[in-house]
Design a protein around this motif. Structure first.
Motif, PDB file in Angstrom:
ATOM      1  N   ALA A   1       0.765  -1.341   0.049  1.00  0.00           N
ATOM      2  CA  ALA A   1      -0.072  -0.192   0.062  1.00  0.00           C
ATOM      3  C   ALA A   1       0.847   1.288  -0.130  1.00  0.00           C
ATOM      4  CB  ALA A   1      -0.826   0.201   1.117  1.00  0.00           C
ATOM      5  N   HIS A   2       0.375   2.330  -0.948  1.00  0.00           N
ATOM      6  CA  HIS A   2       0.997   3.612  -0.733  1.00  0.00           C
ATOM      7  C   HIS A   2       0.218   4.642   0.274  1.00  0.00           C
ATOM      8  CE1 HIS A   2       4.037   3.943  -3.971  1.00  0.00           C
ATOM      9  NE2 HIS A   2       3.436   3.092  -4.622  1.00  0.00           N
ATOM     10  N   GLU A   3      -1.121   4.319   0.090  1.00  0.00           N
ATOM     11  CA  GLU A   3      -1.901   5.341   1.106  1.00  0.00           C
ATOM     12  C   GLU A   3      -3.190   4.442   1.190  1.00  0.00           C
ATOM     13  OE1 GLU A   3      -4.346   8.669  -0.350  1.00  0.00           O
ATOM     14  OE2 GLU A   3      -2.213   9.190  -1.397  1.00  0.00           O
ATOM     15  N   PRO A   4      -4.317   4.496   2.174  1.00  0.00           N
ATOM     16  CA  PRO A   4      -5.451   4.273   1.839  1.00  0.00           C
ATOM     17  C   PRO A   4      -6.079   4.326   0.551  1.00  0.00           C
ATOM     18  CG  PRO A   4      -5.144   5.184   3.969  1.00  0.00           C
ATOM     19  CD  PRO A   4      -4.077   5.863   3.057  1.00  0.00           C
ATOM     20  N   GLY A   5      -6.296   3.100  -0.104  1.00  0.00           N
ATOM     21  CA  GLY A   5      -7.190   3.192  -1.484  1.00  0.00           C
ATOM     22  C   GLY A   5      -6.145   3.161  -2.680  1.00  0.00           C
ATOM     23  N   LEU A   6      -4.882   2.818  -2.184  1.00  0.00           N
ATOM     24  CA  LEU A   6      -3.836   2.820  -3.399  1.00  0.00           C
ATOM     25  C   LEU A   6      -2.760   1.989  -2.988  1.00  0.00           C
ATOM     26  CD1 LEU A   6      -3.425   4.244  -6.171  1.00  0.00           C
ATOM     27  CD2 LEU A   6      -1.717   5.751  -4.980  1.00  0.00           C
ATOM     28  N   VAL A   7      -2.880   0.766  -3.920  1.00  0.00           N
ATOM     29  CA  VAL A   7      -1.808  -0.366  -3.711  1.00  0.00           C
ATOM     30  C   VAL A   7      -0.737  -0.221  -4.669  1.00  0.00           C
ATOM     31  CG1 VAL A   7      -1.500  -2.661  -3.216  1.00  0.00           C
ATOM     32  CG2 VAL A   7      -3.511  -1.417  -2.194  1.00  0.00           C
ATOM     33  N   GLY A   8       0.641  -0.613  -4.486  1.00  0.00           N
ATOM     34  CA  GLY A   8       1.516  -0.754  -5.745  1.00  0.00           C
ATOM     35  C   GLY A   8       1.570  -2.120  -5.961  1.00  0.00           C
ATOM     36  N   ILE A   9       1.814  -2.625  -7.070  1.00  0.00           N
ATOM     37  CA  ILE A   9       2.283  -3.691  -7.720  1.00  0.00           C
ATOM     38  C   ILE A   9       3.372  -3.792  -8.702  1.00  0.00           C
ATOM     39  CG2 ILE A   9       1.389  -6.095  -8.554  1.00  0.00           C
ATOM     40  CD1 ILE A   9      -1.601  -4.932  -8.161  1.00  0.00           C
ATOM     41  N   GLY A  10       4.721  -4.236  -8.092  1.00  0.00           N
ATOM     42  CA  GLY A  10       5.623  -4.240  -8.998  1.00  0.00           C
ATOM     43  C   GLY A  10       6.563  -5.473  -8.916  1.00  0.00           C
TER      44      GLY A  10
ATOM     45  N   ALA B   1      -4.840  11.589  -1.324  1.00  0.00           N
ATOM     46  CA  ALA B   1      -4.231  12.589  -0.557  1.00  0.00           C
ATOM     47  C   ALA B   1      -5.168  13.091   0.408  1.00  0.00           C
ATOM     48  CB  ALA B   1      -3.439  13.452  -1.343  1.00  0.00           C
ATOM     49  N   GLN B   2      -6.006  12.135   1.000  1.00  0.00           N
ATOM     50  CA  GLN B   2      -6.998  12.569   2.047  1.00  0.00           C
ATOM     51  C   GLN B   2      -7.940  13.733   1.608  1.00  0.00           C
ATOM     52  OE1 GLN B   2      -3.400  12.410   3.072  1.00  0.00           O
ATOM     53  NE2 GLN B   2      -3.928  10.306   3.261  1.00  0.00           N
ATOM     54  N   GLY B   3      -8.166  13.625   0.509  1.00  0.00           N
ATOM     55  CA  GLY B   3      -9.225  14.395  -0.193  1.00  0.00           C
ATOM     56  C   GLY B   3      -8.785  15.599  -0.908  1.00  0.00           C
ATOM     57  N   ARG B   4      -7.273  15.813  -0.844  1.00  0.00           N
ATOM     58  CA  ARG B   4      -6.720  16.948  -1.518  1.00  0.00           C
ATOM     59  C   ARG B   4      -6.504  16.843  -3.151  1.00  0.00           C
ATOM     60  NH1 ARG B   4      -4.113  16.147   3.116  1.00  0.00           N
ATOM     61  NH2 ARG B   4      -1.880  15.352   1.949  1.00  0.00           N
ATOM     62  N   GLY B   5      -6.631  15.668  -3.201  1.00  0.00           N
ATOM     63  CA  GLY B   5      -6.467  15.223  -4.692  1.00  0.00           C
ATOM     64  C   GLY B   5      -5.035  14.629  -5.196  1.00  0.00           C
ATOM     65  N   ALA B   6      -5.114  13.854  -6.127  1.00  0.00           N
ATOM     66  CA  ALA B   6      -3.684  13.198  -6.441  1.00  0.00           C
ATOM     67  C   ALA B   6      -3.698  12.797  -7.960  1.00  0.00           C
ATOM     68  CB  ALA B   6      -3.247  11.978  -5.513  1.00  0.00           C
ATOM     69  N   LEU B   7      -2.559  13.005  -8.772  1.00  0.00           N
ATOM     70  CA  LEU B   7      -2.217  12.812  -9.690  1.00  0.00           C
ATOM     71  C   LEU B   7      -1.625  11.312 -10.019  1.00  0.00           C
ATOM     72  CD1 LEU B   7      -1.324  15.856 -11.679  1.00  0.00           C
ATOM     73  CD2 LEU B   7      -3.576  14.923 -11.721  1.00  0.00           C
ATOM     74  N   LEU B   8      -1.862  10.404 -10.596  1.00  0.00           N
ATOM     75  CA  LEU B   8      -1.046   9.239 -11.213  1.00  0.00           C
ATOM     76  C   LEU B   8      -0.681   9.460 -12.543  1.00  0.00           C
ATOM     77  CD1 LEU B   8      -2.860   8.254  -8.674  1.00  0.00           C
ATOM     78  CD2 LEU B   8      -3.552   6.187  -9.843  1.00  0.00           C
ATOM     79  N   SER B   9       0.608   9.723 -12.517  1.00  0.00           N
ATOM     80  CA  SER B   9       1.013  10.225 -13.756  1.00  0.00           C
ATOM     81  C   SER B   9       2.051   9.360 -14.767  1.00  0.00           C
ATOM     82  CB  SER B   9       2.037  11.387 -13.431  1.00  0.00           C
ATOM     83  OG  SER B   9       3.300  11.054 -12.768  1.00  0.00           O
ATOM     84  N   GLY B  10       2.347   8.145 -14.293  1.00  0.00           N
ATOM     85  CA  GLY B  10       3.315   7.280 -15.024  1.00  0.00           C
ATOM     86  C   GLY B  10       4.669   8.156 -15.234  1.00  0.00           C
ATOM     87  N   ASP B  11       5.282   8.364 -16.203  1.00  0.00           N
ATOM     88  CA  ASP B  11       6.297   9.309 -16.535  1.00  0.00           C
ATOM     89  C   ASP B  11       5.729  10.465 -17.591  1.00  0.00           C
ATOM     90  OD1 ASP B  11       6.539   7.716 -18.887  1.00  0.00           O
ATOM     91  OD2 ASP B  11       8.382   7.161 -18.262  1.00  0.00           O
ATOM     92  N   ILE B  12       4.598  10.516 -17.757  1.00  0.00           N
ATOM     93  CA  ILE B  12       4.040  11.739 -18.333  1.00  0.00           C
ATOM     94  C   ILE B  12       4.359  13.142 -17.702  1.00  0.00           C
ATOM     95  CG2 ILE B  12       2.092  12.982 -19.512  1.00  0.00           C
ATOM     96  CD1 ILE B  12       2.913   9.980 -20.764  1.00  0.00           C
ATOM     97  N   ILE B  13       4.149  13.084 -16.503  1.00  0.00           N
ATOM     98  CA  ILE B  13       4.772  13.928 -15.609  1.00  0.00           C
ATOM     99  C   ILE B  13       5.636  13.274 -14.793  1.00  0.00           C
ATOM    100  CG2 ILE B  13       4.488  15.675 -13.836  1.00  0.00           C
ATOM    101  CD1 ILE B  13       1.581  16.114 -14.846  1.00  0.00           C
ATOM    102  N   GLN B  14       7.036  13.195 -14.956  1.00  0.00           N
ATOM    103  CA  GLN B  14       7.889  12.267 -14.319  1.00  0.00           C
ATOM    104  C   GLN B  14       8.520  12.792 -13.105  1.00  0.00           C
ATOM    105  OE1 GLN B  14       9.343   9.475 -14.131  1.00  0.00           O
ATOM    106  NE2 GLN B  14      11.060   9.312 -15.605  1.00  0.00           N
TER     107      GLN B  14
END
Length: 269
Positions: free
Chosen positions: A56-65, A186-199
């Motif tokens: 997990a990265h944060e509640p509701g967001l889990v990494g898989i690598g 981000a606890q309701g502040r909003g987050a971007l999942l950017s890949g490397d489009i925004i690196q």
């Protein structure tokens, strides 16, 4: 027939009697053929020597690598929402242990991918969870190496999914380069999942923008301004890049603005 994987970028091709002659994604100027030449392997061969880390990265967001690193080495993100889970970006390795772990987290209702370097084994992932839709921007249609009915080519500048999740076409790295906005992140502040489009870079106070990262081909100023403009209407305080440690933890919108200004100054734009 096996569905061969390119060992350099991790993209899976349509099943065939023999390995493809070459990988168009790696022959493109944004990627590269490895120094050992074009190499291929199958999913069972990859499964034999690798496993997936689920964390997990944060509640509701889990990494898989995958470990050890394979191909480009990105990790996917499983975004959990009340309306269903979204797999953001993708990785080449999928096995029963990963399927079981993801099912325990609620499964997958949709897949969305930022750009062709992360298409990887997207069709295998879709099929493992009931042929769920795979959202790709139509501008990158030519880079799909394993066509499938589950692929949804969306057009335009944004594509709402569900539960405050929106796909945003930024362009830049690829014409259809996409980021995902997660309003509840981000606890309701909003987050971007950017890949490397925004690196997200090593200095977490900044991000960057490139046409090619391995070959160090910059983007023009107009393309950078377009990326910043595409995400400007959205509130976001955090950015999750393509790898485990590539996270801007706070004040991410300021980070994007300051980084774009620095970048444009540096290229004389």
């Amino acid at each position: 027939m096996p569905a061969y994987l390119c060992a350099t970028c991790g993209t899976q091709f349509t099943p065939s009697d023999g390995a493809p002659a070459s990988c168009p994604i790696c022959n493109d100027e944004r990627q590269y053929i490895g120094s050992a030449g074009q190499r291929w392997l199958t999913l069972p061969e990859l499964q034999a020597g690798h496993r997936n880390r689920v964390e997990a990265h944060e509640p509701g967001l889990v990494g898989i690598g995958s470990e050890p690193k394979f191909a480009i080495g990105q990790r996917a993100l499983l975004l959990q929402t009340p309306g269903g889970n979204i797999l953001w970006d993708c990785i080449s390795l999928i096995d029963q242990a990963t399927i079981d772990a993801v099912r325990a987290l609620g499964g997958i209702s949709a897949i969305a991918i930022s750009h062709p370097h992360y298409y990887s084994s997207m069709v295998e992932w879709s099929q493992a969870f009931g042929a769920v839709p795979i959202y790709l921007h139509a501008a990158d249609r030519q880079w799909v190496m394993r066509p499938d009915p589950a692929i949804v080519f969306w057009q335009g500048e944004t594509r709402p999914l569900f539960d405050g999740v929106t796909l945003i076409r930024c362009g830049g790295h690829f014409e259809g380069g996409t980021v995902l906005h997660w309003a509840a992140g981000a606890q309701g502040r909003g987050a971007l999942l950017s890949g490397d489009i925004i690196q997200v870079v090593q200095d977490r106070r900044y991000v960057s923008f490139m046409r090619s990262y391995p070959n160090l081909i910059p983007l023009p100023a107009a393309a950078v301004r377009a990326i910043v403009g595409a995400v400007e209407p959205y509130a976001y305080d955090r950015i999750y890049g393509a790898w485990w440690e590539t996270v801007v933890g706070h004040d991410a919108k300021h980070t994007v603005h300051a980084s774009a200004e620095r970048y444009i100054r540096a290229i004389g734009g």
